[in-house]
Scaffold this motif. Structure first.
Motif, PDB file in Angstrom:
ATOM      1  N   LYS A  28      31.058  43.019  40.175  1.00  0.00           N
ATOM      2  CA  LYS A  28      32.949  43.385  39.870  1.00  0.00           C
ATOM      3  C   LYS A  28      33.381  43.280  41.516  1.00  0.00           C
ATOM      4  O   LYS A  28      33.772  42.581  41.772  1.00  0.00           O
ATOM      5  N   ASP A  29      32.558  43.864  42.406  1.00  0.00           N
ATOM      6  CA  ASP A  29      33.062  43.534  43.834  1.00  0.00           C
ATOM      7  C   ASP A  29      33.334  42.007  43.753  1.00  0.00           C
ATOM      8  O   ASP A  29      33.836  41.486  44.867  1.00  0.00           O
ATOM      9  N   PHE A  30      31.747  41.305  44.141  1.00  0.00           N
ATOM     10  CA  PHE A  30      31.739  39.912  44.182  1.00  0.00           C
ATOM     11  C   PHE A  30      33.110  39.211  43.544  1.00  0.00           C
ATOM     12  O   PHE A  30      33.440  38.405  43.905  1.00  0.00           O
ATOM     13  N   CYS A  31      33.143  39.162  42.181  1.00  0.00           N
ATOM     14  CA  CYS A  31      34.163  38.267  41.241  1.00  0.00           C
ATOM     15  C   CYS A  31      35.483  38.718  41.983  1.00  0.00           C
ATOM     16  O   CYS A  31      36.726  38.087  41.993  1.00  0.00           O
ATOM     17  N   GLU A  32      35.989  39.916  42.267  1.00  0.00           N
ATOM     18  CA  GLU A  32      36.769  40.411  43.029  1.00  0.00           C
ATOM     19  C   GLU A  32      37.108  39.949  44.311  1.00  0.00           C
ATOM     20  O   GLU A  32      38.738  39.347  44.694  1.00  0.00           O
ATOM     21  N   GLN A  33      36.404  39.577  45.055  1.00  0.00           N
ATOM     22  CA  GLN A  33      36.078  39.259  46.467  1.00  0.00           C
ATOM     23  C   GLN A  33      36.153  37.199  46.097  1.00  0.00           C
ATOM     24  O   GLN A  33      37.403  37.181  46.963  1.00  0.00           O
ATOM     25  N   TYR A  34      35.653  36.686  45.422  1.00  0.00           N
ATOM     26  CA  TYR A  34      35.832  35.374  44.945  1.00  0.00           C
ATOM     27  C   TYR A  34      37.457  35.158  44.296  1.00  0.00           C
ATOM     28  O   TYR A  34      38.053  34.110  45.281  1.00  0.00           O
ATOM     29  N   ILE A  35      37.862  35.580  44.176  1.00  0.00           N
ATOM     30  CA  ILE A  35      38.736  35.516  43.480  1.00  0.00           C
ATOM     31  C   ILE A  35      40.387  35.919  44.104  1.00  0.00           C
ATOM     32  O   ILE A  35      40.693  35.232  44.727  1.00  0.00           O
ATOM     33  N   GLU A  36      39.596  36.563  45.137  1.00  0.00           N
ATOM     34  CA  GLU A  36      40.807  36.759  46.447  1.00  0.00           C
ATOM     35  C   GLU A  36      41.102  35.440  47.457  1.00  0.00           C
ATOM     36  O   GLU A  36      41.871  35.261  48.030  1.00  0.00           O
ATOM     37  N   SER A  37      39.805  35.624  47.386  1.00  0.00           N
ATOM     38  CA  SER A  37      39.385  34.202  48.145  1.00  0.00           C
ATOM     39  C   SER A  37      39.831  32.892  47.698  1.00  0.00           C
ATOM     40  O   SER A  37      39.897  31.994  48.957  1.00  0.00           O
ATOM     41  N   ASN A  38      40.574  32.684  46.741  1.00  0.00           N
ATOM     42  CA  ASN A  38      40.444  30.913  45.559  1.00  0.00           C
ATOM     43  C   ASN A  38      41.588  31.927  44.617  1.00  0.00           C
ATOM     44  O   ASN A  38      41.701  30.990  43.571  1.00  0.00           O
ATOM     45  N   ARG A  39      42.545  32.710  45.309  1.00  0.00           N
ATOM     46  CA  ARG A  39      44.071  33.453  43.973  1.00  0.00           C
ATOM     47  C   ARG A  39      44.621  32.032  43.759  1.00  0.00           C
ATOM     48  O   ARG A  39      44.915  31.649  42.937  1.00  0.00           O
TER      49      ARG A  39
END
Length: 534
Positions: free
Chosen positions: A517-528
């Motif tokens: 979950k944390d990884f996906c959230e960071q991924y989304i934040e970096s590629n919003r």
């Protein structure tokens, strides 16, 4: 200039015809030396025209030593090998004499001459304490300047043989009896370091503690202070006789055993070298040489045996003269074998039987029984859609707390002999992988057959990611540790992208997979920005 040379060469002989230099010769010589005439100095170089200190003879300049050199002053101050004070104390004359050949610096040849001078003073009976101090200074100079003094082999041999090195004659420790009687001075080649005293004190003179070899000197000339194998063996014989003769009281038992063991250790090391094999055999392989302490008490003569009486490999003494090697001697096998010891030679054992691994047999058997459906070993049936998958309750309960509670804690499933359990929200292939893992297979082995059956029209990457996410949910539901491994595989794979990260995030939340979950959230934040555009 030629007149000066002519003058010197005609007048000087009128003085040197006398057997001893007259006093009035000194001021004349001073005047000549002060001319600083190169031709005159060259004329003087190889002629005996320089008076010695006591004015007893004419010598060449290179037979005398400059007292401004500390070492020369220490050694030659009371000799006639120096200049009269009128010449020594006149710096201009001194510089001229140095050019003519006056010895004013220490080199290898001069060092040899200094050593000979000490040896001569010893023979002349000069006060021993005075000579000893001079000798100490000379030896210390050698140690301190060993990097500068590069002796050739001939010079080194001379240094090693001249008896000018102070020896130790007063060992305060009363344990060291029968100390080798020596003179006050010895040569390097005959002396041993005090650190090797235990293996040679009855045979070798020792360095005075003030002139022990330095590490730097030892690096240049290793082994100079070490006793010879012959000396160590002879010392060994003396120690054995002294022990049997009660030369020490029992309070010295520990110290005596230490000396004996040190001798054994050193001799065992020497025994490894072929060059010494013949010497050692000749010296110690004799029945009367009962020099091995095969026991604890060196004062008990029964503990001393000859090498040829010892046998390696037996568990107890066989008879008189056939003894087992006790623990205190076992590490000295090389030495004992040269002393005539024997060794039991058992035949070579046959090749060992293959090691049977019960764990592997059990694992393979369990896997086979799991894969064969409708067999007598299955006592629980899982129904997934139209498929039935059999398993064993005991195996599952041993591998999973979830199934342990299901089958052995009073739930309805535990009351039936062969319960049938309906599984929802999980595909058959997912559940099979889970069962295989619970039965002991690695994750990679458990999924092999699944990944070979990819539905038509679906890419491997899509199918594999969907499979992993579904498996993650199942591992969470059944509470098995496989969940952590699956979560890591998803995170570290290259299958998460901008098109599916939001869906995977939702599935991660459903499966309580916090790290995913944390990884996906960071991924989304970096590629919003990219994700919003899709």
């Amino acid at each position: 200039m030629k007149f000066r040379l002519l003058f010197a060469s005609t007048v000087i002989p009128s003085f040197t015809k006398f057997k001893t230099p007259p006093r009035e010769y000194i001021p004349f010589l001073q005047a000549v030396l002060l001319l600083n005439n190169q031709e005159i100095e060259e004329y003087f170089r190889h002629r005996g025209v320089i008076p010695n200190k006591s004015l007893t003879e004419f010598v060449s300049a290179d037979a005398l030593y400059d007292m401004n050199n500390t070492l020369f002053r220490s050694i030659f101050a009371d000799t006639d090998n120096i200049l009269p004070p009128e010449l020594q104390n006149n710096n201009q004359c001194l510089n001229s004499l140095r050019r003519i050949g006056l010895e004013h610096q220490v080199n290898c040849s001069i060092y040899v001459e200094c050593a000979k001078e000490i040896e001569l003073q010893i023979k002349q009976g000069i006060n021993p304490s005075v000579v000893k101090e001079r000798a100490k200074n000379l030896v210390r100079y050698l140690y301190e300047n060993i990097n500068a003094l590069r002796f050739n082999s001939e010079q080194l041999n001379k240094i090693m043989r001249i008896k000018f090195v102070p020896t130790e004659r007063n060992i305060r420790n009363q344990f060291y009896k029968k100390l080798k009687e020596v003179s006050l001075f010895e040569s390097f080649e005959n002396l041993c370091s005090r650190k090797y005293m235990n293996i040679c004190w009855t045979q070798c003179p020792l360095f005075d503690e003030n002139v022990e070899l330095t590490s730097s000197f030892n690096e240049h000339y290793p082994g100079i202070d070490y006793p010879s194998a012959d000396n160590i063996i002879e010392h060994w014989f003396v120690i054995e006789k002294m022990a049997k003769g009660k030369s020490w009281n029992r309070n010295c038992k520990k110290e005596l055993k230490g000396v004996i063991n040190e001798i054994y250790q050193v001799m065992n090391k020497i025994s490894e070298h072929k060059d010494y094999e013949l010497l050692i055999r000749c010296k110690i392989d004799q029945p009367e040489k009962r020099i091995f302490l095969n026991g604890d008490d060196p004062f008990d003569e029964q503990n001393w045996v000859a090498g040829r009486e010892l046998i390696f490999g037996i568990q107890e003494d066989l008879k008189e003269g056939m003894y087992k090697v006790k623990d205190n001697l076992k590490e000295y096998k090389e030495l004992l074998m040269l002393a005539g010891a024997s060794e039991i030679a058992p035949p070579r054992p046959p090749s060992p039987n293959p090691i049977f691994d019960q764990k592997d047999k059990l694992f393979i058997s369990l896997q086979n029984k799991l894969e064969i459906q409708n067999n007598k070993y299955h006592d629980v049936i899982f129904i997934i859609g139209k498929e039935k998958i059999g398993a064993n309750k005991y195996v599952l309960s041993a591998a999973s707390t979830y199934f342990d509670r299901m089958f052995y804690s009073g739930l309805s499933e535990s009351t039936k002999d062969k319960p049938e359990i309906i599984i929802r929200d999980t595909r058959p292939d997912i559940f099979r992988v889970l069962l295989r893992w619970l039965y002991g297979k690695s994750f990679e082995e458990a999924i092999k057959s699944v990944l070979h059956n990819i539905p038509a029209g679906q890419s491997y990457e899509t199918y594999y990611l969907t499979f992993l996410v579904d498996l993650l949910k199942a591992t969470d539901y059944y509470g098995v540790e496989l969940k952590d491994e699956v979560e890591d595989i998803i995170i570290n794979s290259s299958h998460i992208g901008v098109t599916n990260v939001c869906d995977i995030l939702k599935r991660a939340k459903d499966s309580d997979a916090k790290r995913l979950k944390d990884f996906c959230e960071q991924y989304i934040e970096s590629n919003r920005e990219l994700i919003i555009r899709i």
